[in-house]
Scaffold this active site. Structure first.
Site, PDB file in Angstrom:
ATOM      1  N   ASP A 113     -28.369   0.555 -35.626  1.00  0.00           N
ATOM      2  CA  ASP A 113     -27.295   0.940 -36.521  1.00  0.00           C
ATOM      3  C   ASP A 113     -26.909   2.373 -36.154  1.00  0.00           C
ATOM      4  O   ASP A 113     -27.776   3.176 -35.831  1.00  0.00           O
ATOM      5  CB  ASP A 113     -27.806   0.868 -37.966  1.00  0.00           C
ATOM      6  CG  ASP A 113     -26.664   0.808 -38.941  1.00  0.00           C
ATOM      7  OD1 ASP A 113     -25.581   0.376 -38.545  1.00  0.00           O
ATOM      8  OD2 ASP A 113     -26.876   1.202 -40.091  1.00  0.00           O
ATOM      9  N   THR A 125     -25.122   5.044 -37.880  1.00  0.00           N
ATOM     10  CA  THR A 125     -25.377   6.134 -38.816  1.00  0.00           C
ATOM     11  C   THR A 125     -26.843   6.163 -39.217  1.00  0.00           C
ATOM     12  O   THR A 125     -27.408   5.161 -39.623  1.00  0.00           O
ATOM     13  CB  THR A 125     -24.497   5.968 -40.071  1.00  0.00           C
ATOM     14  OG1 THR A 125     -23.142   5.826 -39.657  1.00  0.00           O
ATOM     15  CG2 THR A 125     -24.647   7.168 -40.980  1.00  0.00           C
ATOM     16  N   ASP A 160     -31.360   1.718 -41.849  1.00  0.00           N
ATOM     17  CA  ASP A 160     -31.864   2.350 -43.069  1.00  0.00           C
ATOM     18  C   ASP A 160     -31.042   1.962 -44.280  1.00  0.00           C
ATOM     19  O   ASP A 160     -31.365   2.334 -45.395  1.00  0.00           O
ATOM     20  CB  ASP A 160     -31.888   3.874 -42.923  1.00  0.00           C
ATOM     21  CG  ASP A 160     -30.492   4.471 -42.756  1.00  0.00           C
ATOM     22  OD1 ASP A 160     -29.528   3.698 -42.587  1.00  0.00           O
ATOM     23  OD2 ASP A 160     -30.370   5.713 -42.794  1.00  0.00           O
TER      24      ASP A 160
END
Length: 826
Positions: A337, A339, A582
């Site tokens: 991912d 970010t 996250d």
């Protein structure tokens, strides 16, 4: 643990719960505990201290013992009470009564090995437990009219627990407050669609919040909670359920099957058929049985894993399921991912561009109000707050929030409605331009140029009507572009380069614009970053999706369900997939991936389903985990070949002894010496050595391809020397001389196996092999060691004959290993 909210790509950033309506110009105190506003719900302020104490006294507390590791008692039991320890223990007791102490050395070795295993796993347990405390979820609970973070096990029946995006529901309960609260229960029910919750609706432990916020009252705690037993089992430290462990178990099962009939035949041969001294016969029988057992193999595997846990623990890496160390080493595709992984959480506004003649001061006021309206800001909103703080130039006071739309990964935007100063209503959306604008809009070309520079662009659009009206986004009026610059992680480029060197494909999967994500990945040196694909044009057919995944490296505008489908598509092509993330939008993909990796600052839900949690939030830790797994797998494959070579030649020697009706050539002391020098000591060093070999599948087949021919050659060479020596020597000391000659051949052949396994050579590997050879030489030349181990070479003809046979066997070993390597691959 810091609570998290979602940004426009589905990522998460620090924040705190939000009431349904507040003054958009009010200052917010982020420090807990805070006073709670009055609410219509009778439990809004939570329990009092006295009520909590009363419930604790009644045992109405969430006391499920979620353990990250085995207890000391379980560790001792697992290391001591094994099938092979029982066999060796019985044989050891027998030898203590019938033979000199030097024939009982193998028992002391087992005791030492067991002690080492217990100590190493205890060290791993302490490391794991301390890291688990650091990574433990801290739900926010209301007590005495204040909100504070407490440990999960401190929650009592009737507690009011606050919820926000990314939070996991830790106990069962009933919704007390709901502000567009959407909960994903897929991990429990299999239903992929989030469920909109209203006050009075039930919530189950194990589900998690995907949008909105609220609070619930705990109705079931401890073992009564729906997912309590599942959570307890899932979080236990385990040494099983991995290809390595199951492969070794398979090998040990076959060894047992071979060992039992062979040992029975040997016992009958030595005690019944041969009319020798009883104690000597018993000693030689035991000497034939003990080396059949690869007793140190399980120990070294456990030690290697345990030391891996300790090493990774020092780097703030929590391994929630031990086989994850092995699993990540087998990964050939890593899905990242953007970010929080390639970029840091924070952003900076570089420009705000009004559209369609919009008043710049008014746009700034709208942005200020949007930022002030949400006390749980995401990364992009936090950048807006930093640039346009409440109470700054232009004011913003007097704007009141009348409605709010939390961010959804499926929508790709959030929104808020206000009553402006003077009573004028307005509603606004902030999110992805290519979602809010129709295809062909001229503004998209302008945005595309910004995305190509790696900049992130949000569109501020005015809604003409109700915020949640059907099609509100379709008729939204573009008002301004908010241009943000993302902060690249300084170590991300090196980590991507590491995976490229290791032939691990990297796929960047993000909710952001694909071109923008590709530009960021390109800045970090990701190979194929120019191959981008907008997930809205991703084929739905699994096979076509797998092809698209293999052909492209960067994917944008990906929904949570698409992330899950992408992982499944790659797995359908035989790939071993790791997923990092996250955000709450990563949970489903993390759960389905072969290995899920979560950041320590990620949501409670992501940390709960991930096998590995990077507590330092550093993507750069991943290479260490991969390297640790490769070290374990590669080294255990090496040492397993050593141990199983010994098992094969021991079984074959016993069979040959039975067939030829001769005395077994070795006493236990001889094989203890050989095992220590050619297997035990070198295997310990080799098992813990650096190893960067790519992990290969089919552990059992790979090991047996080399162990069987090596064992056959060693047994044939040793028995040949023994038979020749039986014809060469005669007289009272003949058996001892024959044993010494056979021991010399077996040692030299075993040393050659060790020399092959130790490749590629480094200075310490050469030193290790040389030291083992020197140790045997010392035994042969020091008189008291000769007597202790009953090893004395008689004459010159037979010893040199033994060396010659060993040299021929070594040449045959080289040929067989190269043949296997060419035919089956290294």
């Amino acid at each position: 643990m810091t609570q998290r909210a979602l940004d426009s790509s589905g990522e998460q950033t620090p924040g705190s719960p939000r009431p349904a309506m507040i003054d958009a110009g009010a200052e917010l105190d982020p420090v807990h505990p805070v006073e709670l506003p009055p609410s219509g719900h009778p439990d809004a302020t939570g329990l009092t201290t006295a009520e909590v104490a009363e419930r604790v006294a009644r045992g109405e507390v969430n006391d499920v013992p979620v353990r990250s590791s085995r207890s000391l008692t379980e560790i001792v039991r697992a290391n001591v009470f094994t099938r092979f320890n029982l066999i060796i223990g019985v044989l050891w007791v027998i030898m203590l009564f019938v033979a000199p102490i030097q024939d009982s050395l193998f028992g002391f070795v087992i005791v030492a090995n067991t002690g080492i295993g217990i100590i190493q796993e205890w060290r791993a347990k302490k490391t794991l437990d301390s890291l688990a405390v650091i990574g433990e979820a801290k739900p926010t609970v209301r007590r005495d009219g204040k909100a504070a973070e407490i440990s999960t096990h401190e929650i009592v029946l009737g507690d009011v627990v606050e919820l926000g995006p990314g939070d996991k529901v830790v106990v069962d309960g009933t919704v007390a407050e709901a502000d567009s609260l959407e909960i994903d229960e897929s991990l429990l029910t299999g239903e992929a669609d989030p469920v909109l919750k209203r006050p009075g609706d039930p919530v189950m432990s194990g589900s998690f919040v995907v949008a909105g916020g609220g609070a619930f009252t705990a109705t079931k705690v401890g073992r009564e909670a729906y997912a309590a037993q599942l959570a307890e089992e899932a979080s236990r430290f385990t040494l099983v359920h991995s290809e390595l462990r199951s492969g070794i178990s398979t090998i040990l099962k076959y060894v047992t099957w071979m060992m039992v009939p062979t040992a029975i035949g040997l016992i009958i041969s030595q005690l019944v058929v041969k009319d020798n001294n009883f104690k000597d016969s018993v000693a030689r029988t035991v000497g034939g049985i003990v080396p059949m057992i690869p007793e140190g193999l399980v120990l070294l595997t456990s030690v290697a894993f345990a030391i891996g846990v300790v090493r990774l623990g020092r780097k703030q890496c929590l391994v929630q399921e031990l086989p994850a160390i092995e699993g990540l080493a087998r990964v050939d595709v890593v899905c990242l991912d953007k970010t929080g992984t390639l970029t840091e959480g924070g952003m900076d506004i570089t420009e705000v561009r009004p559209l369609g003649g919009s008043d710049e001061a008014y746009v700034h006021q709208v942005l200020r109000s949007l930022g002030s309206s949400d006390p749980r800001p995401n990364a992009s909103l936090q950048a807006i707050i930093d640039a346009y703080p409440a109470g700054g130039e232009g004011g913003g006071k007097g704007w009141t929030v009348t409605d709010a739309m939390p961010f959804s990964s499926a929508r790709k935007y959030s929104g808020a409605a206000f009553t402006e100063t003077g009573g004028t209503p307005s509603a606004w959306l902030l999110g992805a331009p290519d979602v809010l604008l129709p295809d062909g809009d001229g503004t998209l070309t302008e945005i595309e140029h910004l995305n190509e520079q790696g900049l992130r662009v949000l569109l501020l659009a005015r809604v003409r009507g109700e915020l949640d009206a059907p099609g509100a986004a379709d008729g939204a009026e573009p008002t301004a572009l908010v241009v943000l610059e993302q902060r690249l992680r300084p170590d991300a480029g090196e980590t991507l380069a590491y995976f490229a060197q290791q032939n691990v494909a990297t796929k960047v999967i993000s909710g952001d614009n694909a071109v923008s994500v590709g530009a960021v990945a390109g800045k970090l040196g990701l190979a194929g970053a120019e191959n981008t694909l907008d997930a809205r044009r991703m084929p739905t057919d699994p096979d076509e999706m797998a092809t698209a995944m293999e052909e492209n490296a960067v994917f944008g505008r990906v929904t949570p369900q698409q992330k899950r489908d992408m992982v499944a598509a790659l797995q359908s092509r035989g790939h071993t997939v790791a997923m990092t993330g996250d955000g709450v939008n990563d949970v489903l993909a993390l759960k389905d991936a072969d290995i899920g990796v979560s950041m320590g600052s990620g949501s409670e839900a992501t940390r709960a389903v991930a096998q590995i949690v990077l507590l330092n939030n550093s993507f750069a830790t991943l290479p260490s985990v991969v390297a640790e797994g490769r070290r374990v797998i590669g080294n255990i494959t090496r040492v397993a070949t050593l141990f199983l070579t010994k098992t094969v030649y021991s079984v074959l020697l016993a069979i040959l002894v039975v067939c030829f009706q001769v005395e077994y050539p070795f006493l236990p002391r001889h094989l203890t010496l050989l095992s220590t020098l050619t297997i035990g000591v070198p295997a310990f060093f080799l098992a813990l050595a650096p190893n960067k070999e790519r992990a290969q599948p089919h552990f059992v087949r790979r090991v047996m391809r080399y162990a069987i021919p090596s064992g056959v050659i060693a047994a044939a060479a040793t028995f040949t020397t023994y038979l020749v020596a039986r014809h060469h020597y005669a007289g009272p000391g003949a058996l001892e001389a024959e044993t010494s000659a056979a021991t010399l051949t077996l040692f030299l052949v075993s040393m050659w196996v060790l020399a092959i396994i130790a490749r590629p050579y480094t200075w310490w590997r050469i030193g290790l092999v040389a030291a083992m050879g020197l140790g045997f030489l010392i035994v042969l030349v020091v008189p008291w060691l000769q007597d202790f181990f009953a090893l004395k070479l008689v004459g010159t003809t037979m010893p040199w004959g033994a060396v010659g046979i060993a040299v021929a066997a070594a040449a045959l070993l080289e040929f067989s290993w190269r043949l296997v390597g060419r035919r089956f691959g290294a």
